[in-house]
Design a protein around this motif. Structure first.
Motif, short mmCIF file in Angstrom:
data_model
loop_
_atom_site.label_atom_id
_atom_site.label_comp_id
_atom_site.label_asym_id
_atom_site.label_seq_id
_atom_site.Cartn_x
_atom_site.Cartn_y
_atom_site.Cartn_z
N ALA A 110 0.87 -1.18 -0.20
CA ALA A 110 -0.01 0.08 0.37
C ALA A 110 0.78 1.05 0.11
CB ALA A 110 -1.06 -0.21 1.16
N THR A 111 1.71 1.01 0.72
CA THR A 111 2.61 2.08 0.32
C THR A 111 3.34 2.82 -1.32
OG1 THR A 111 4.68 0.88 0.69
CG2 THR A 111 3.55 1.92 2.99
N LEU A 112 3.59 1.72 -1.79
CA LEU A 112 3.81 2.11 -3.51
C LEU A 112 2.27 2.89 -3.62
CD1 LEU A 112 4.87 -1.44 -4.65
CD2 LEU A 112 6.61 1.12 -4.06
N PRO A 113 1.00 3.19 -4.37
CA PRO A 113 0.57 4.33 -4.38
C PRO A 113 -0.09 4.95 -4.39
CG PRO A 113 -0.64 2.03 -3.85
CD PRO A 113 0.88 1.41 -3.48
N PHE A 114 -0.01 5.25 -2.25
CA PHE A 114 -0.21 6.18 -1.60
C PHE A 114 0.55 7.54 -1.78
CE2 PHE A 114 -3.83 3.33 0.35
CZ PHE A 114 -4.70 4.00 0.49
N TYR A 115 1.96 6.79 -1.68
CA TYR A 115 3.09 7.70 -1.63
C TYR A 115 2.83 8.27 -3.08
CZ TYR A 115 7.68 10.00 -2.81
OH TYR A 115 8.59 10.75 -2.79
N LEU A 116 2.72 7.38 -4.23
CA LEU A 116 2.53 8.30 -5.16
C LEU A 116 1.09 9.15 -5.50
CD1 LEU A 116 3.07 8.62 -8.65
CD2 LEU A 116 1.90 6.64 -8.77
N ASN A 117 0.52 8.56 -4.66
CA ASN A 117 -0.98 9.74 -5.08
C ASN A 117 -0.83 10.84 -4.21
OD1 ASN A 117 -3.46 8.67 -6.62
ND2 ASN A 117 -2.22 6.90 -6.08
N ALA A 118 -0.34 10.90 -3.20
CA ALA A 118 -0.25 11.90 -2.06
C ALA A 118 0.71 12.49 -2.95
CB ALA A 118 0.92 11.26 -0.99
N LEU A 119 1.61 12.50 -3.37
CA LEU A 119 2.34 13.36 -4.14
C LEU A 119 1.72 14.71 -4.61
CD1 LEU A 119 5.32 11.60 -6.01
CD2 LEU A 119 5.77 12.81 -3.82
N GLU A 120 0.07 14.91 -5.26
CA GLU A 120 -0.99 15.04 -5.45
C GLU A 120 -1.04 16.97 -5.36
OE1 GLU A 120 -2.58 13.93 -9.82
OE2 GLU A 120 -3.65 12.92 -8.06
N GLY A 121 -1.22 15.94 -3.28
CA GLY A 121 -1.50 17.25 -2.66
C GLY A 121 -2.55 17.10 -2.20
N LYS A 122 -3.52 16.23 -2.72
CA LYS A 122 -4.96 16.25 -2.48
C LYS A 122 -5.28 15.54 -1.08
CE LYS A 122 -5.67 17.26 -7.32
NZ LYS A 122 -6.05 16.24 -8.77
N GLY A 123 -4.44 14.70 -0.83
CA GLY A 123 -4.57 13.52 0.42
C GLY A 123 -4.89 12.64 -0.69
N ALA A 124 -4.76 11.38 0.79
CA ALA A 124 -4.63 10.07 0.52
C ALA A 124 -4.63 9.65 1.29
CB ALA A 124 -3.37 9.51 -0.32
N HIS A 125 -6.38 8.52 1.32
CA HIS A 125 -6.72 7.99 3.00
C HIS A 125 -7.33 6.67 2.53
CE1 HIS A 125 -8.36 12.37 2.79
NE2 HIS A 125 -8.53 11.92 3.58
N LEU A 126 -5.95 5.37 3.42
CA LEU A 126 -6.55 4.16 3.44
C LEU A 126 -7.04 3.72 4.59
CD1 LEU A 126 -3.62 1.85 3.17
CD2 LEU A 126 -4.65 1.68 5.45
N VAL A 127 -8.03 3.17 3.58
CA VAL A 127 -9.58 2.63 4.65
C VAL A 127 -8.68 1.24 4.74
CG1 VAL A 127 -11.36 1.57 4.67
CG2 VAL A 127 -10.85 3.74 3.38
N THR A 128 -8.99 0.30 6.48
CA THR A 128 -9.06 -0.35 6.71
C THR A 128 -10.28 -1.01 7.82
OG1 THR A 128 -7.77 -2.14 8.02
CG2 THR A 128 -8.00 0.64 9.07
N VAL A 129 -9.65 -2.05 8.42
CA VAL A 129 -11.05 -2.44 9.09
C VAL A 129 -11.28 -2.42 10.51
CG1 VAL A 129 -12.02 -4.20 7.07
CG2 VAL A 129 -9.89 -5.33 9.00
N ASN A 130 -10.11 -2.15 11.22
CA ASN A 130 -10.48 -1.95 12.83
C ASN A 130 -9.22 -0.93 13.59
OD1 ASN A 130 -8.22 -3.34 13.24
ND2 ASN A 130 -8.71 -5.44 12.45
N ASP A 131 -9.10 -0.56 14.27
CA ASP A 131 -8.50 0.51 15.04
C ASP A 131 -7.33 0.23 14.61
OD1 ASP A 131 -10.93 1.26 15.07
OD2 ASP A 131 -10.80 1.67 17.54
N TYR A 132 -7.08 -0.90 15.59
CA TYR A 132 -5.57 -1.73 15.69
C TYR A 132 -4.86 -1.64 14.51
CZ TYR A 132 -1.67 -5.14 16.38
OH TYR A 132 -0.60 -5.89 16.02
N LEU A 133 -5.77 -2.14 13.34
CA LEU A 133 -4.57 -2.00 11.61
C LEU A 133 -4.62 -0.57 11.26
CD1 LEU A 133 -6.64 -4.86 10.18
CD2 LEU A 133 -4.02 -4.95 11.53
N ALA A 134 -5.59 0.62 11.14
CA ALA A 134 -5.07 2.05 11.90
C ALA A 134 -3.85 2.09 11.74
CB ALA A 134 -6.47 2.95 11.55
N GLN A 135 -3.55 2.36 13.31
CA GLN A 135 -2.79 2.91 14.22
C GLN A 135 -1.53 2.05 13.91
OE1 GLN A 135 -3.71 3.93 18.38
NE2 GLN A 135 -5.62 2.33 17.79
N ARG A 136 -1.42 0.74 13.70
CA ARG A 136 -0.26 0.07 13.52
C ARG A 136 0.59 0.28 12.17
NH1 ARG A 136 -0.26 -6.13 11.89
NH2 ARG A 136 -0.61 -5.13 9.69
#
Length: 214
Positions: A110-136
């Motif tokens: 996931a780091t690959l496409p998120f870094y790429l898309n974040a370069l536009e400066g519009k914000g990139a949002h990753l959606v996961t299923v629980n609090d633990y995974l989001a923080q980890r």
């Protein structure tokens, strides 16, 4: 009927993989280029890619962006993206479904496409299923993004954080959580890349867009 169409038209998934697999070679050719750079010079490449976006598209800078993330991951996490993970990253960037089994490195991919898309400066949002995974995942992969000059936020129920390598949560024994500094929700959303759960994104959207009548 499906079998007949597959024979005539070919397997759409196979065609997609074949198409993006060609780009893996482009990325691999850039690996030695980025390996030779100092940390400071490697970090400066994010600014260079943003400048290129003024005249080029995300797809055009993709090989450099992916090669850059791969090298940053190698230096920060001691992990190197495999070729098949590059394919997965490109599939995600294209908006297609990339199915991966447990242990095949979805978090790193996931780091690959998120870094790429974040370069536009519009914000990139990753959606996961629980609090633990989001923080980890934010605290873990945040090392890569921070190394490359991008900010990372986390949205979970009743809490929000930003990745800050200078902040140390001494109450948390897991290193992947120790650099998540409590922040406002606005700051977490304002980060270049934000990790969060599907429920929280949905509820925040509703809270911000519901019309109140008196």
């Amino acid at each position: 009927m499906k079998k007949i169409l597959k024979k005539v038209l070919g397997d759409p998934s196979a065609r997609t993989v074949k198409k993006i697999s060609k780009r893996v070679g482009e990325i691999n050719k850039l690996e030695s280029k980025y390996k030779k750079l100092s940390d400071a010079k490697l970090k400066s490449q994010t600014g260079e890619l943003k400048k290129r976006l003024e005249k080029e598209t995300l797809d055009e800078i993709l090989p450099d962006a992916f090669a850059l993330v791969r090298e940053a991951a190698r230096r920060t996490l001691k992990q190197r993206h495999y070729d098949v993970q590059l394919v997965g990253g490109m599939a995600l960037h294209m908006g297609t479904v990339a199915e991966m089994k447990t242990g095949e490195g979805k978090t790193l991919v996931a780091t690959l496409p998120f870094y790429l898309n974040a370069l536009e400066g519009k914000g990139a949002h990753l959606v996961t299923v629980n609090d633990y995974l989001a923080q980890r995942d934010a605290g873990w992969m945040g090392q890569i993004y921070d190394f490359l000059g991008l900010s990372v936020g986390v949205i979970i129920p009743d809490q929000s954080y930003v990745y800050d390598p200078q902040y140390i949560n001494k109450d948390h024994s897991d290193e992947r959580f120790r650099h998540l500094r409590p922040s406002t929700r606005q700051d977490a959303y304002a980060a270049d890349i934000t990790y969060g759960t599907n429920n929280e994104y949905g509820f925040d959207y509703l809270r911000d867009n519901m019309v109140r009548e008196t």
